[in-house]
Every structure is written in structure tokens, then in C-alpha cells.
Design a protein around this motif. Sequence first.
Motif, short mmCIF file in Angstrom:
data_model
loop_
_atom_site.label_atom_id
_atom_site.label_comp_id
_atom_site.label_asym_id
_atom_site.label_seq_id
_atom_site.Cartn_x
_atom_site.Cartn_y
_atom_site.Cartn_z
N ILE A 34 -13.38 4.67 1.97
CA ILE A 34 -12.73 3.42 2.80
C ILE A 34 -13.56 3.40 4.27
CG2 ILE A 34 -11.00 2.54 4.19
CD1 ILE A 34 -8.96 3.73 2.05
N VAL A 35 -13.71 4.70 4.71
CA VAL A 35 -14.49 4.60 5.89
C VAL A 35 -15.91 4.11 5.85
CG1 VAL A 35 -15.56 6.19 7.57
CG2 VAL A 35 -13.27 6.50 7.12
N ALA A 36 -16.58 4.57 4.80
CA ALA A 36 -18.04 4.06 4.38
C ALA A 36 -17.96 2.27 4.11
CB ALA A 36 -18.38 4.73 3.21
N GLU A 37 -17.02 2.12 3.66
CA GLU A 37 -17.11 0.25 3.36
C GLU A 37 -16.59 -0.23 4.74
OE1 GLU A 37 -14.31 -0.10 0.05
OE2 GLU A 37 -15.95 0.77 -1.38
N GLU A 70 -21.54 -2.67 10.34
CA GLU A 70 -23.28 -2.69 10.40
C GLU A 70 -23.84 -4.28 10.08
OE1 GLU A 70 -26.91 -0.37 8.30
OE2 GLU A 70 -25.33 -1.07 6.93
N ALA A 71 -23.13 -4.93 9.03
CA ALA A 71 -23.47 -6.20 8.80
C ALA A 71 -23.07 -7.11 10.10
CB ALA A 71 -22.86 -6.92 7.47
N LEU A 72 -22.16 -6.88 10.43
CA LEU A 72 -21.45 -7.77 11.79
C LEU A 72 -22.49 -7.51 12.95
CD1 LEU A 72 -17.63 -7.41 11.47
CD2 LEU A 72 -18.97 -9.23 11.10
N GLY A 73 -23.05 -6.27 13.12
CA GLY A 73 -23.72 -5.76 14.15
C GLY A 73 -25.08 -6.53 14.25
N ASN A 74 -25.63 -6.80 12.83
CA ASN A 74 -26.69 -7.44 12.48
C ASN A 74 -26.44 -8.84 12.60
OD1 ASN A 74 -28.13 -4.76 12.41
ND2 ASN A 74 -27.53 -4.81 10.35
N HIS A 75 -25.54 -9.43 12.84
CA HIS A 75 -25.10 -10.78 12.82
C HIS A 75 -25.41 -11.40 11.45
CE1 HIS A 75 -23.98 -10.70 17.15
NE2 HIS A 75 -25.40 -10.11 17.26
N ASP A 76 -25.13 -10.61 10.41
CA ASP A 76 -25.60 -11.29 9.12
C ASP A 76 -24.03 -11.42 8.33
OD1 ASP A 76 -26.40 -11.59 6.44
OD2 ASP A 76 -27.52 -10.13 6.36
N GLY A 77 -23.84 -12.72 8.66
CA GLY A 77 -22.48 -13.23 8.05
C GLY A 77 -22.42 -13.21 6.76
N ALA A 116 -16.25 -7.28 -1.61
CA ALA A 116 -16.08 -6.15 -2.51
C ALA A 116 -15.11 -4.92 -1.90
CB ALA A 116 -17.56 -5.48 -2.42
N HIS A 117 -14.90 -4.91 -0.82
CA HIS A 117 -13.86 -3.81 -0.09
C HIS A 117 -12.44 -4.34 -0.80
CE1 HIS A 117 -11.81 -1.02 2.33
NE2 HIS A 117 -11.37 -2.06 3.15
N LEU A 118 -12.25 -5.63 -0.45
CA LEU A 118 -10.91 -6.19 -0.64
C LEU A 118 -10.76 -6.29 -1.92
CD1 LEU A 118 -10.50 -8.88 2.11
CD2 LEU A 118 -9.65 -6.65 1.98
N ALA A 119 -11.45 -6.70 -3.04
CA ALA A 119 -11.49 -6.82 -4.42
C ALA A 119 -11.18 -5.28 -4.93
CB ALA A 119 -12.68 -7.50 -4.94
N MET A 137 0.74 -1.14 -0.04
CA MET A 137 0.07 0.00 0.03
C MET A 137 0.95 1.14 -0.19
SD MET A 137 -2.99 -1.16 2.70
CE MET A 137 -4.13 0.19 2.20
N VAL A 138 2.01 1.36 0.62
CA VAL A 138 2.89 2.26 0.77
C VAL A 138 3.52 2.35 -0.77
CG1 VAL A 138 5.04 3.17 1.60
CG2 VAL A 138 3.45 2.48 3.26
N GLN A 139 4.17 1.55 -1.15
CA GLN A 139 4.78 1.58 -2.54
C GLN A 139 3.88 1.96 -3.67
OE1 GLN A 139 7.31 -1.74 -3.50
NE2 GLN A 139 8.51 -1.37 -1.69
N SER A 140 2.33 1.41 -3.73
CA SER A 140 1.48 1.97 -4.58
C SER A 140 1.25 3.54 -4.48
CB SER A 140 0.26 1.02 -4.65
OG SER A 140 -0.57 1.43 -3.59
N ARG A 141 1.44 4.23 -3.04
CA ARG A 141 1.08 5.29 -2.80
C ARG A 141 -0.45 5.36 -3.35
NH1 ARG A 141 4.04 7.65 0.59
NH2 ARG A 141 3.13 9.50 0.02
N LEU A 142 -1.23 4.45 -3.06
CA LEU A 142 -2.74 4.48 -3.21
C LEU A 142 -3.47 4.63 -2.18
CD1 LEU A 142 -4.73 3.87 -5.72
CD2 LEU A 142 -4.65 1.39 -4.90
N ILE A 143 -4.40 5.51 -2.30
CA ILE A 143 -5.34 5.83 -1.19
C ILE A 143 -6.85 5.86 -1.97
CG2 ILE A 143 -6.37 7.47 0.25
CD1 ILE A 143 -3.54 8.45 0.85
N LEU A 144 -7.58 4.89 -1.78
CA LEU A 144 -8.63 4.90 -2.37
C LEU A 144 -9.77 5.95 -1.96
CD1 LEU A 144 -9.66 1.02 -2.14
CD2 LEU A 144 -8.71 2.30 -4.34
#
Length: 213
Positions: free
Chosen positions: A168-171, A177-184, A193-196, A156-163
Motif C-alpha cells: 500500500i505504501v509503495a502504491e 510521484e506521478a502527481l509530483g511530475n504533473h503527469d495526470g 491499478a491501486h483501487l482495482a 475494509m474493517v469487515q473484510s479484515r483485509l490488509i493488502l
Amino acid sequence: MTVTTSLITTMRAEILDGDLKPDRALSENEIAAEYGVSRPTARVAITQLEREGLLRRSGRQQPARVPRLAAADVEDLFLVRMPLELEAVRLVAGRAAPLTAAAQAVDDLREIAATAAHSAFVDADLRFHRALVDAVGSPRLAAHYERLSGEIHLSMVQSRLILGRDRIVAEHDAVLEALGNHDGAQAQERMHAHLAGARDAMVAHFANGSAHS
């Protein structure tokens, strides 16, 4: 803190901050002279940073080098990283695991100064992911993920990439939110989707860099 631990901590920070540049040769003698330590201490530091993926060398008699990562490295990292994190969110969603650390990491990322070093932004981002892995409560899973963390940070540092902080905060918030709803299933879908998205953007960045080098 021992001299060896101090040296490892210092060199790790310099690599992740970009002060030790990719491809720079670092022999035991050079490290010993530059940091004022013994050769055995330098040797131990090199070995530890190799384990973390922050240094590489082609043979024991060869100097260590900060790796210059490429698109293939990013693809390989995410090949291992994604299944671990997707399984982590599935497990966390199914139990009453506290998510305080993950939520705090999101808040820290939201509030980090725009003038902060790139490595500080990356660290705040990755603390969210480590917190979810730690919430599983598996020492082996946490240790395995920690072994990847150095290379993930370095890529991430070498790519100097900030999405983008807002994205990032929203994702991250959406996963929480999904974890809080226990929706695995939804937590896994959102994390995937975030990681991809991060993987694809980084791969494109490194591929374009190679094409123009």
C-alpha cells in the motif's frame, strides 16, 4: 462537544472498531439506556449514522442494524468511488496543489505500529485518499466523498483485509510521484491499478465468506 455529537462519535468508533457487531439490532430505547441519553438524541444519532452508511433500518419503526456488507456492496462502493478519485488525481496533477497532507498520511501508514488496531491502519490508509480529494479544493466533491467514507472504512474493517503495508505504501508513493511530475495520465493509471487491486481482493474475500456461510 454536544451530547448528540459525542454519542455519534462514540457509536461511529464502536462500529468501525467492530465493537458493535453486524446485524445487531439497535432501537432508540436500547441506545438511550446503554449510552445514558434521551430518545430524541438516540434518534438523531441513528439518522446521522444511517446517512454515513454505518447503520441501516428497513423502516422508521424498525430498529437500526450495523450492516453486514457483501461483495455486491463493495462493487457498488467502488463503482462510485473510483471515478471520483481518478478525476481528483487528474485535477491535482494539473495544478500546483500542495500534497503535504497526502505525503504525511503515507508516512503515518509507513510508521504505524504492527500492534495497532485494524481500524487505525484503515484510517491511515484512507487519509491518503481523502487528502487527494481535498487537494482539489471542491467543497461539493469533498462532501460527496465524505459520505462514502464511512462505508469504505466499514467494508475494509469487515473484510479484515490488509493488502500489506509495504504494498500500500509503495502504491501510494507511486501515485504521489506521478502527481509530483504533473503527469495526470500516469497518476490516474497508478490510482486505478491501486483501487482495482483493493476492490478485487475485497470482493473475492466477501464472496468466499458468503460461499462458506
